[in-house]
Design an enzyme around this catalytic site. Sequence first.
Site, short mmCIF file in Angstrom:
data_model
loop_
_atom_site.label_atom_id
_atom_site.label_comp_id
_atom_site.label_asym_id
_atom_site.label_seq_id
_atom_site.Cartn_x
_atom_site.Cartn_y
_atom_site.Cartn_z
N CYS A 1 41.15 43.50 43.78
CA CYS A 1 41.44 43.95 42.61
C CYS A 1 40.62 44.20 41.60
O CYS A 1 39.89 45.30 41.65
CB CYS A 1 42.28 43.30 41.98
SG CYS A 1 43.67 43.08 40.46
N HIS B 1 44.59 40.87 46.51
CA HIS B 1 43.95 38.93 46.84
C HIS B 1 43.87 38.48 48.14
O HIS B 1 45.36 37.83 48.20
CB HIS B 1 44.29 38.31 45.66
CG HIS B 1 44.30 38.50 44.73
ND1 HIS B 1 42.66 38.05 43.48
CD2 HIS B 1 44.31 40.04 43.15
CE1 HIS B 1 43.01 39.08 42.58
NE2 HIS B 1 43.97 39.74 42.53
N GLU C 1 42.59 36.25 49.16
CA GLU C 1 41.57 35.48 49.55
C GLU C 1 42.47 34.13 48.21
O GLU C 1 42.23 33.31 48.94
CB GLU C 1 40.57 35.46 48.13
CG GLU C 1 40.77 35.73 47.19
CD GLU C 1 41.08 36.65 46.67
OE1 GLU C 1 41.28 38.31 47.33
OE2 GLU C 1 41.36 36.84 45.42
N1 GLN Z 1 43.41 43.86 35.44
C1 GLN Z 1 42.77 43.28 35.51
C2 GLN Z 1 41.49 44.51 34.90
O1 GLN Z 1 41.41 45.52 35.14
C3 GLN Z 1 42.51 43.37 37.66
C4 GLN Z 1 43.11 42.28 37.49
C5 GLN Z 1 42.71 40.92 38.85
O2 GLN Z 1 41.90 41.14 38.97
N2 GLN Z 1 44.01 40.45 39.63
O3 GLN Z 1 40.20 44.00 35.62
#
Ligand code: GLN
Length: 201
Positions: free
Chosen positions: A78, A177, A179
């Site tokens: 992410c 994610h 995890e």
């Molecule tokens: N939107 C977040 C960002 O730009 C990422 C979101 C997340 O890691 N769950 O960093």
Amino acid sequence: MKIGVLALQGDVREHIQSLSDCGVEALAVKTKSEIQSIDGLVIPGGESTTIAKLARSFNLFDLISDRIKSGMPTYGSCAGMILLANSIKDAIEGQESFGGIDMVVRRNAFGRQVDSFETDLKFKGITEPKIRAVFIRAPWVESVGADVEVLAEVADPAGVNHPVAVRQGNLLATSFHPELTGDNRVHKYFVENICQQLATF
Ligand code: GLN
């Protein structure tokens, strides 16, 4: 084999747990000497702008970026995916990434926090059943260079597929994610197919 989880911000503990369950030594890292001592790195989900700024203010940014580019196995989930992208769309002004994967990533591509969702995904290199993928204000990959392998894709509301898991050499990134689900197969993929294949220890 020692794998660090970058502990500046984000869901560090969950990654340490998933990696430990795969049988490797996993530890939170946030100093230069810790980052120099590891064989692999995980950059967790959280907020990519914050992680980049903290890496700058603690003087870790160039070290992390150099280690990634000189072949250290690294997995970003992410926000971690955004930090591994060579180019970011919908970035805030001046937002930096460590880079390493030849791709353009769009931040918050699936919408706002309320648009977070879960789905089951086919993941190339991981045998069935499908992977439960949790997306939280997640990015997607807009485009990839020739050396990037797409491992999983998701359709947007208009039915257009976008890569959400990619690999380039020593680097792995997912929009979602793993995890958070208790299913360690993505971490296992990282440990077995990347860390153990490329490790120089
Ligand atoms: N939107 C977040 C960002 O730009 C990422 C979101 C997340 O890691 N769950 O960093």
